[in-house]
Design a protein around this motif. Structure first.
Motif, PDB file in Angstrom:
ATOM      1  N   PRO A   1      10.636   5.981   7.480  1.00  0.00           N
ATOM      2  CA  PRO A   1      11.394   6.179   6.242  1.00  0.00           C
ATOM      3  C   PRO A   1      12.144   4.936   5.764  1.00  0.00           C
ATOM      4  CG  PRO A   1      12.602   7.077   8.106  1.00  0.00           C
ATOM      5  CD  PRO A   1      11.280   6.613   8.652  1.00  0.00           C
ATOM      6  N   ARG A   2      12.114   3.844   6.512  1.00  0.00           N
ATOM      7  CA  ARG A   2      12.949   2.695   6.170  1.00  0.00           C
ATOM      8  C   ARG A   2      12.240   1.751   5.208  1.00  0.00           C
ATOM      9  NH1 ARG A   2      16.643   0.743  11.127  1.00  0.00           N
ATOM     10  NH2 ARG A   2      17.751  -0.051   9.315  1.00  0.00           N
ATOM     11  N   ARG A   3      12.979   1.314   4.219  1.00  0.00           N
ATOM     12  CA  ARG A   3      12.473   0.333   3.263  1.00  0.00           C
ATOM     13  C   ARG A   3      12.302  -1.007   3.977  1.00  0.00           C
ATOM     14  NH1 ARG A   3      13.137  -1.133  -2.403  1.00  0.00           N
ATOM     15  NH2 ARG A   3      13.486  -3.369  -2.625  1.00  0.00           N
ATOM     16  N   SER A   4      11.162  -1.649   3.765  1.00  0.00           N
ATOM     17  CA  SER A   4      10.874  -2.909   4.426  1.00  0.00           C
ATOM     18  C   SER A   4      10.280  -3.900   3.446  1.00  0.00           C
ATOM     19  CB  SER A   4       9.873  -2.708   5.583  1.00  0.00           C
ATOM     20  OG  SER A   4      10.410  -1.904   6.608  1.00  0.00           O
ATOM     21  N   VAL A   5      10.414  -5.178   3.768  1.00  0.00           N
ATOM     22  CA  VAL A   5       9.718  -6.229   3.032  1.00  0.00           C
ATOM     23  C   VAL A   5       9.102  -7.167   4.064  1.00  0.00           C
ATOM     24  CG1 VAL A   5      11.824  -7.643   2.814  1.00  0.00           C
ATOM     25  CG2 VAL A   5       9.899  -8.014   1.245  1.00  0.00           C
ATOM     26  N   PHE A   6       7.853  -7.535   3.822  1.00  0.00           N
ATOM     27  CA  PHE A   6       7.126  -8.419   4.734  1.00  0.00           C
ATOM     28  C   PHE A   6       6.988  -9.785   4.086  1.00  0.00           C
ATOM     29  CE2 PHE A   6       3.076 -10.134   6.464  1.00  0.00           C
ATOM     30  CZ  PHE A   6       3.467 -10.253   7.790  1.00  0.00           C
ATOM     31  N   LEU A   7       7.413 -10.830   4.840  1.00  0.00           N
ATOM     32  CA  LEU A   7       7.400 -12.199   4.332  1.00  0.00           C
ATOM     33  C   LEU A   7       6.232 -12.978   4.919  1.00  0.00           C
ATOM     34  CD1 LEU A   7      11.195 -13.068   4.828  1.00  0.00           C
ATOM     35  CD2 LEU A   7      10.102 -12.057   2.810  1.00  0.00           C
ATOM     36  N   SER A   8       5.587 -13.793   4.070  1.00  0.00           N
ATOM     37  CA  SER A   8       4.503 -14.645   4.540  1.00  0.00           C
ATOM     38  C   SER A   8       4.710 -16.117   4.234  1.00  0.00           C
ATOM     39  CB  SER A   8       3.164 -14.196   3.920  1.00  0.00           C
ATOM     40  OG  SER A   8       2.759 -12.953   4.435  1.00  0.00           O
ATOM     41  N   HIS A   9       5.617 -16.450   3.319  1.00  0.00           N
ATOM     42  CA  HIS A   9       5.819 -17.870   2.990  1.00  0.00           C
ATOM     43  C   HIS A   9       6.792 -18.507   3.981  1.00  0.00           C
ATOM     44  CE1 HIS A   9       6.526 -21.575   0.826  1.00  0.00           C
ATOM     45  NE2 HIS A   9       5.548 -21.251   0.006  1.00  0.00           N
ATOM     46  N   PRO A  10       6.451 -19.675   4.525  1.00  0.00           N
ATOM     47  CA  PRO A  10       7.330 -20.317   5.512  1.00  0.00           C
ATOM     48  C   PRO A  10       8.748 -20.564   5.024  1.00  0.00           C
ATOM     49  CG  PRO A  10       5.170 -21.345   5.578  1.00  0.00           C
ATOM     50  CD  PRO A  10       5.162 -20.401   4.402  1.00  0.00           C
TER      51      PRO A  10
ATOM     52  N   ASN B   1       3.963   3.791   5.970  1.00  0.00           N
ATOM     53  CA  ASN B   1       2.726   3.102   6.351  1.00  0.00           C
ATOM     54  C   ASN B   1       2.476   3.090   7.853  1.00  0.00           C
ATOM     55  OD1 ASN B   1       3.903   0.974   3.870  1.00  0.00           O
ATOM     56  ND2 ASN B   1       1.948   2.057   3.613  1.00  0.00           N
ATOM     57  N   LEU B   2       3.269   3.880   8.608  1.00  0.00           N
ATOM     58  CA  LEU B   2       3.133   3.868  10.060  1.00  0.00           C
ATOM     59  C   LEU B   2       1.715   4.177  10.542  1.00  0.00           C
ATOM     60  CD1 LEU B   2       4.343   3.637  12.907  1.00  0.00           C
ATOM     61  CD2 LEU B   2       5.019   6.042  12.722  1.00  0.00           C
ATOM     62  N   PRO B   3       1.014   5.190  10.006  1.00  0.00           N
ATOM     63  CA  PRO B   3      -0.338   5.455  10.513  1.00  0.00           C
ATOM     64  C   PRO B   3      -1.279   4.262  10.352  1.00  0.00           C
ATOM     65  CG  PRO B   3       0.471   7.353   9.303  1.00  0.00           C
ATOM     66  CD  PRO B   3       1.448   6.245   9.063  1.00  0.00           C
TER      67      PRO B   3
ATOM     68  N   PRO C   1       0.824  -1.220   0.000  1.00  0.00           N
ATOM     69  CA  PRO C   1       0.000   0.000   0.000  1.00  0.00           C
ATOM     70  C   PRO C   1       0.851   1.259   0.000  1.00  0.00           C
ATOM     71  CG  PRO C   1      -0.022  -1.067   2.154  1.00  0.00           C
ATOM     72  CD  PRO C   1       0.652  -2.014   1.223  1.00  0.00           C
ATOM     73  N   ARG C   2       0.342   2.290  -0.643  1.00  0.00           N
ATOM     74  CA  ARG C   2       1.047   3.565  -0.715  1.00  0.00           C
ATOM     75  C   ARG C   2       1.114   4.188   0.682  1.00  0.00           C
ATOM     76  NH1 ARG C   2       1.893   7.012  -4.996  1.00  0.00           N
ATOM     77  NH2 ARG C   2       0.472   5.746  -6.266  1.00  0.00           N
ATOM     78  N   GLY C   3       2.264   4.730   1.035  1.00  0.00           N
ATOM     79  CA  GLY C   3       2.428   5.352   2.332  1.00  0.00           C
ATOM     80  C   GLY C   3       2.501   6.868   2.237  1.00  0.00           C
ATOM     81  N   LEU C   4       2.662   7.501   3.387  1.00  0.00           N
ATOM     82  CA  LEU C   4       2.782   8.945   3.466  1.00  0.00           C
ATOM     83  C   LEU C   4       4.258   9.346   3.416  1.00  0.00           C
ATOM     84  CD1 LEU C   4       0.254   9.625   6.368  1.00  0.00           C
ATOM     85  CD2 LEU C   4      -0.138   9.932   3.900  1.00  0.00           C
TER      86      LEU C   4
ATOM     87  N   SER D   1       6.740   0.357   4.159  1.00  0.00           N
ATOM     88  CA  SER D   1       7.682   1.171   4.921  1.00  0.00           C
ATOM     89  C   SER D   1       7.092   1.521   6.270  1.00  0.00           C
ATOM     90  CB  SER D   1       8.056   2.451   4.160  1.00  0.00           C
ATOM     91  OG  SER D   1       6.899   3.211   3.861  1.00  0.00           O
ATOM     92  N   LEU D   2       7.891   1.333   7.307  1.00  0.00           N
ATOM     93  CA  LEU D   2       7.538   1.756   8.652  1.00  0.00           C
ATOM     94  C   LEU D   2       8.401   2.983   8.933  1.00  0.00           C
ATOM     95  CD1 LEU D   2       5.810   1.057  11.137  1.00  0.00           C
ATOM     96  CD2 LEU D   2       7.737  -0.251  12.019  1.00  0.00           C
TER      97      LEU D   2
END
Length: 463
Positions: A51-60, A22-24, A14-17, A48-49
């Protein structure tokens, strides 16, 4: 090192501010936000949480590869000023050679052989609490579970209940847990340490209370381990000696014969206390909630306790025979993992699914979302302890269940916590049912996953 066979293909989330990212959205409802990343975007999502670039993993498989490599190609994520004030530079916040040294010194205090020596204390604390309960009485479940697990960890860690200081320390730790969780969900996560806020003043006061008592105990014991003839392998002369964790931390020596410093002992003692107390009491609270909503599971628990224990208190030798009790604990940890979010910061050379991860990227995974993924668990949102029949996980892939993390940095107290949950549950369930209103309770996100509303139960004596 685990190598993932599933290619990593991150997609935009999702687009962040500006600045906040995406903190809010994350702060409003972290669990729902992470579920949307998984369900609306895929197994690897860029977000992003701040200003930091992040990637969220869901596959085991991706999660297993990341957790296996955390010590070698990931740095520890600084999750805020508040958390650091409580745990300091303990093993969970250390890396590299410093982590290996501290781990080698702390790990022997919670090995299975040592956990066996603490089992009687776990049962005794549970039975002492039950002695004060009365049929028909109303109790606050979380408060009662916290009182029990606090007594367990204080007796195992410090060798006693600390007398009048016990209640004050419990209140201080509750303040600390609350403020850590609040900071994690707000913009204060990015404020420098010198910025003072009301929340930070409350936390400083709580940490001062904790430090004063723990420092007093360390000073009282310092030299005691040496005078008693402790060695790094156990008690006097290599035997069992005194069975509390503090003396073992003071007695521990690294490969150069050096002990932990007083500050290091403080950090490890407070971390063990916080982890051993809060995580297990939270797990037990959710277990009672689930048992009250599933009478057939409770009936099978009663039958097992009658068959295995025949009215006597449980012991460590009963643990492996209490298979249904273990399955209840395991399934509750699947649905309500106390530690709901894990992360590492990629260094140069980090690779996931055959793809280079840019240095500085924060790689996240969540037991909450993976444990509730219908791809790995049929009826993922349902409480089904029978899914763990036989002690195995059937078709569940590795790291689809990981409430204690994974890889070399798996929680050192995992065995302690699981044995404690099983024995305390057995000891209490022998004597009481906890009837809760038939109302769904959502978790509240803090440092741990806590019930969003008080769970007040009516005690029913088992006859």
């Amino acid at each position: 090192m685990t190598t993932c066979r599933i290619p990593l293909a991150p997609v935009p989330g999702p687009r962040g501010l500006p600045v906040l990212g995406n903190l809010p959205a994350f702060g409003r409802d972290p669990l729902a936000f992470l579920e949307r990343l998984r369900d609306d975007h895929g197994d690897a999502v860029l977000w992003s949480l701040g200003p930091r670039r992040s990637v969220f993993l869901s596959h085991p498989q991706h999660i297993a590869e990341m957790l296996a490599a955390r010590e070698h190609t990931y740095d520890i994520l600084d999750i805020g000023w508040a958390f650091k004030q409580v745990v300091g530079e303990s093993v969970i916040m250390s890396g590299g050679a410093d982590w290996r040294r501290k781990r080698s010194l702390v790990q022997p205090t919670v090995r299975p052989r040592q956990v066996r020596t603490y089992a009687a204390t776990m049962v005794d604390c549970a039975r002492s609490a039950a002695d004060g309960w009365r049929d028909g009485e109303r109790i606050d479940v979380r408060r009662q579970m916290a009182l029990i697990t606090q007594r367990v960890v204080l007796r195992c860690l410090f060798g006693n209940d600390l007398g009048d200081a016990t209640g004050e320390l419990a209140r201080a730790m509750n303040v600390a847990e609350h403020e850590i969780g609040a900071e994690l969900r707000s913009v204060s996560l990015f404020l420098p340490g010198w910025v003072t806020t009301p929340a930070r003043r409350r936390l400083r006061a709580a940490v001062a209370t904790i430090d004063a008592e723990v420092t007093r105990l360390i000073r009282a014991r310092s030299g005691g381990a040496r005078e008693a003839g402790y060695t790094a392998g156990g008690g006097p002369g290599g035997g069992e000696g005194r069975d509390d964790l503090l003396d073992r931390l003071l007695a521990a020596r690294d490969e150069d014969g050096l002990p932990l410093s007083p500050r290091e002992v403080r950090d490890e003692a407070v971390t063990l206390w916080a982890a051993g107390h809060e995580t297990t009491s939270t797990a037990l609270t959710w277990i009672w909630y689930l048992l009250s909503r599933h009478p057939s599971v409770r009936e099978r628990l009663d039958a097992e306790l009658d068959r295995v224990l025949a009215g006597r208190p449980p012991t460590i030798d009963d643990h492996d025979r209490l298979t249904w009790t273990q399955q209840i604990v395991k399934e509750a940890l699947r649905l309500y993992p106390p530690a709901w979010l894990l992360a590492g910061v990629a260094r140069e050379g980090a690779v996931l699914g055959g793809r280079r991860v840019p240095p500085g990227t924060v790689v996240w995974c969540s037991p909450w979302t993976t444990h509730r993924d219908p791809r790995w668990f049929a009826g993922a949102g349902e409480f089904r302890p029978e899914r763990w029949d036989g002690g195995g996980s059937g078709d569940v892939p590795d790291h689809a269940w990981f409430p204690f993390g994974g890889g070399q940095r798996t929680c050192l107290g995992a065995r302690f916590a699981q044995v404690e949950a099983v024995l305390v549950l057995a000891a209490l369930a022998q004597r009481f049912r906890l009837d809760l209103p038939d109302v769904e309770v959502r978790p509240r996100v803090g440092l741990l996953l806590l019930p969003s509303a008080p769970l007040c139960a009516t005690l029913r004596a088992v006859t």
